[in-house]
Scaffold this active site. Structure first.
Site, PDB file in Angstrom:
ATOM      1  CD  GLU A 302       0.112  -1.408   3.122  1.00 29.32           C
ATOM      2  OE1 GLU A 302       0.400  -1.523   4.322  1.00 29.32           O
ATOM      3  OE2 GLU A 302       0.079  -2.377   2.341  1.00 29.32           O
ATOM      4  CG  ASN A 303       4.771   1.068  -1.245  1.00 24.00           C
ATOM      5  OD1 ASN A 303       5.170   0.911  -0.095  1.00 24.00           O
ATOM      6  ND2 ASN A 303       5.005   0.178  -2.194  1.00 24.00           N
ATOM      7  CG  HIS A 326      -6.294  -5.516   1.570  1.00 26.52           C
ATOM      8  ND1 HIS A 326      -6.915  -6.073   2.672  1.00 26.52           N
ATOM      9  CD2 HIS A 326      -5.015  -5.294   1.953  1.00 26.52           C
ATOM     10  CE1 HIS A 326      -6.062  -6.186   3.658  1.00 26.52           C
ATOM     11  NE2 HIS A 326      -4.890  -5.711   3.256  1.00 26.52           N
ATOM     12  CD  GLU A 327      -2.487  -3.966  -0.871  1.00 24.03           C
ATOM     13  OE1 GLU A 327      -1.938  -3.160  -0.074  1.00 24.03           O
ATOM     14  OE2 GLU A 327      -2.544  -5.181  -0.656  1.00 24.03           O
ATOM     15  CG  HIS A 330      -3.379  -1.009   3.706  1.00 15.43           C
ATOM     16  ND1 HIS A 330      -3.249  -1.128   5.065  1.00 15.43           N
ATOM     17  CD2 HIS A 330      -3.227  -2.270   3.205  1.00 15.43           C
ATOM     18  CE1 HIS A 330      -3.028  -2.393   5.384  1.00 15.43           C
ATOM     19  NE2 HIS A 330      -3.020  -3.108   4.278  1.00 15.43           N
ATOM     20  CE1 TYR A 409      -3.581  -8.663   5.080  1.00 15.46           C
ATOM     21  CE2 TYR A 409      -2.243  -9.821   6.697  1.00 15.46           C
ATOM     22  CZ  TYR A 409      -2.332  -9.010   5.574  1.00 15.46           C
ATOM     23  OH  TYR A 409      -1.199  -8.556   4.963  1.00 15.46           O
ATOM     24  NE  ARG A 582      -0.342 -12.811  -3.720  1.00 15.15           N
ATOM     25  CZ  ARG A 582      -1.616 -12.613  -4.045  1.00 15.15           C
ATOM     26  NH1 ARG A 582      -2.023 -12.881  -5.283  1.00 15.15           N
ATOM     27  NH2 ARG A 582      -2.471 -12.158  -3.136  1.00 15.15           N
TER      28      ARG A 582
END
Length: 632
Positions: A302-303, A326-327, A330, A409, A582
């Site tokens: 989530e930068n 989701h990201e 954030h 989570y 991943r």
């Protein structure tokens, strides 16, 4: 404990929105607080922010792809307590050339003993300085940086670099106080080969580079004017193209990947609108994304202003865009309000998983949201069984370091859903929106959150306090009795089909083609863990599982195949493990292979010898342990 009393005890080293007027600064910069309570003490950082802390980082670095190093300077603005004589920074493997103050005066420094996980403390004698400039270069094996050869990219023509800083890896390329509770503004000049594009988790701007690059290189400038946790400083360099998705969103990717990525992300602007309608304005300017080469170790990161995404979310039917939701979420829970220590990472991930589900419900309906909540519940139950239902690692506030995603989570999101159902959605939404407003750009701990909840939601209501069981959720292991369970009818038609198959029904009769991804995963994960070779072959033949282009479905199938030593799936296992890095997929598949002893371990060893060079350190750190030779 009420919030005002907590606030009196939690004396912060700097208050939010203090104007920090450092030499050479065009405008005052926002300075975030550092919490001083015992539960906010970060044991994974050498920093002593109560003595001296970093408020701003200015990087001037050059990327050397041949040497696989970043080299240049980091200039740190320092805020020090009265009488402070030194500042302690986090480093890992950095080669320090010099340390000076802002005017070039040499400062004394010493590097402490290195710890395998934490790196080494760099202690700088301030001698009155309020700016510290460090000349350094990174190691070729810096854990945060993944240098890819052209062959490891989609285009096969240019090298690629990306960073992954969470949780404590950025100290391997930036000398700073690498703690989520010590938020910092930052800016960076990055010099890179002229034929490559540089992107960072800040807003691109124009500002002359203090160290202009040679003609064959180009310098890029980025700035983040809001204080962020240092793990959120991120970079990527490569052959990148960009496509606009909406007025404030777009996607970067390699040219060969961009069309598929953009097609998958067409709903991004709608997601931003849905998120804002729930919990207030998006405060970071742009929301861009970059789809990285397959070696990226996470689903997403989530930068701020630039979410990093794995290409494994591209399914062709937008069935895996919950990852994007989701990201995006954030941007509120994690980036705007951040856990001060990693023992409280549920404050980032549990909140975000709950928020993600609300975004998905807003865009795609209650049915899909209910199904994804049910899958999340199953993941939580699996974690409780694996860890032990009363194990310390099942607490939300967990200093043990277990860090199970099923707890952080999924149990975290179930906790928030339980509060929502107890007090009502409208009331809980109003609370959460005010929570993000009150604590914007600040660190958070479990104790601080509970105090805020009691002060602004419970408000002294003893009956509500008893119903919510707040302390049991956060500090006790297991699952509290008031947990709100998912909709039992979310997968009714799948469960009926699953029961028929378990009773001997033919795979060809399954209505698999009409199911969505959540339903397919429910079916595959609900199958008996022991199936005959004939039954597995029948499933594969009827449903086309080995040929699936959906990474989540393929992973679930390959895991089942390994558990049954299904030899025809071995080539697909190798292709999958060689095609991406991943960790969510890679580690469990290698673990499953190793668990199959004389059949699976040789396969795992052979595959890993080929695939390891393409994995990020986040992934290899896990798999190396799995395949380490057993002690005799």
């Amino acid at each position: 404990m009420s919030l005002p009393r907590l606030a009196r005890r939690a004396i912060v080293f700097a208050s939010l929105l203090i104007a920090s007027c450092t030499a050479g600064m065009e405008a005052p910069r926002m300075v975030a607080p550092v919490l001083a309570t015992a539960d906010a003490r970060d044991t994974q950082s050498y920093a002593r922010p109560e003595v001296a802390r970093v408020t701003h980082v200015a990087l001037d670095l050059a990327a050397d792809f041949a040497a696989r190093r970043m080299a240049g300077t980091a200039t740190l603005d320092v805020q020090a307590a009265s009488g402070a004589s030194e500042i302690v920074l986090d480093t890992k493997g950095l080669e320090i050339g010099s340390v000076t103050d802002g005017s070039g005066r040499a400062l004394q420094y010493r590097m402490g003993a290195a710890d395998e996980k934490l790196g080494a403390p760099l202690t700088v004698t301030l001698a009155g300085a309020r700016q510290v400039k460090i000349a350094y270069r990174t190691q070729p094996g810096a854990e945060a940086l993944q240098w890819l050869s052209p062959e490891q990219t989609e285009g096969k023509r240019h090298p690629f670099l990306f960073s992954q800083g969470q949780p404590i890896l950025n100290r391997s390329w930036i000398p700073t106080q690498d703690s989520p509770g010590i938020r910092q503004t930052w800016e960076a000049w990055i010099a890179a080969p002229a034929d490559l594009e540089v992107v960072m988790s800040g807003i691109r701007g124009k500002k002359p580079d203090p160290t202009p690059p040679p003609p064959d290189r180009k310098s890029y400038y980025f700035a983040m004017d809001k204080p962020v946790a240092p793990y959120l400083i991120a970079i990527a360099i490569g052959d990148l193209a960009f496509r606009q998705l909406g007025p404030r969103s777009g996607v970067y990717a390699e040219p060969a990947t961009l069309p598929r990525a953009a097609a998958e992300l067409v709903d991004t602007e709608k997601m931003i609108d849905a998120a804002e309608a729930l919990y207030g304005p998006y405060r970071w300017g742009r929301y861009d994304m970059i789809v990285l080469p397959p070696a990226f170790p996470y689903g997403g990161m989530e930068n701020p202003t630039l979410t990093f995404l794995t290409p494994t979310f591209i399914a062709g039917d937008r069935s895996l865009v919950g990852l994007v939701a989701h990201e995006l979420a954030h941007s509120w829970s994690g980036n705007l309000v951040t856990n001060a220590v990693w023992a409280d990472s549920w404050l980032n991930e549990g909140f975000t998983s709950y928020f993600e589900n609300r975004i998905m419900e807003s865009l795609y309906g209650t049915g899909r949201a209910a199904q994804e909540a049910a899958l999340s519940w199953a993941d939580m139950e699996a974690a409780l069984e694996e860890l032990g239902r009363n194990a310390p690692g099942t607490r939300l506030h967990d200093p043990s370091g277990a860090d199970s995603s099923g707890i952080v989570y999924d149990k975290g999101s179930v906790f928030l859903r339980t509060i929502e159902r107890t007090v009502g959605r409208e009331r809980f939404d109003a609370y959460l929106r005010s929570y993000f407003d009150r604590h914007a750009f600040q660190p958070m701990t479990s104790a601080r959150f509970l105090a805020d909840l009691r002060s602004n939601l419970v408000r002294g209501d003893p009956a509500l306090e008893q119903k919510l069981m707040l302390d049991q959720w956060v500090y006790q292991p297991g699952l509290p009795a008031n947990a709100v369970r998912p909709d039992l009818n979310a997968f009714a038609r799948v469960d009926t089909a699953l029961a028929a198959f378990k009773s001997g029904g033919p795979a060809a009769a399954l209505p698999y083609a009409s199911w969505n991804t959540a339903e397919r995963l429910r079916f595959l994960n609900g199958l008996p863990r022991e199936l005959s070779q004939a039954r597995l072959a029948e499933l594969d033949r009827a449903l086309g599982l080995t040929a699936s282009q959906n990474s989540e479905v393929l992973f679930a199938w390959l895991k089942l195949a390994i558990d049954n030593r299904y030899e025809p799936a071995v080539p697909a296992i190798e292709r999958f493990l060689a095609g991406m890095g991943r960790r969510k997929f890679v580690a469990p598949l290698f673990e499953a292979l190793v668990a199959e002893g004389t059949w699976g371990r040789p396969i795992a060893t052979r595959i890993y010898a080929r695939t390891r060079p393409g994995y990020h350190s986040v992934t290899t750190a896990t798999v190396d342990k799995l395949l380490a030779p057993k002690a005799r």
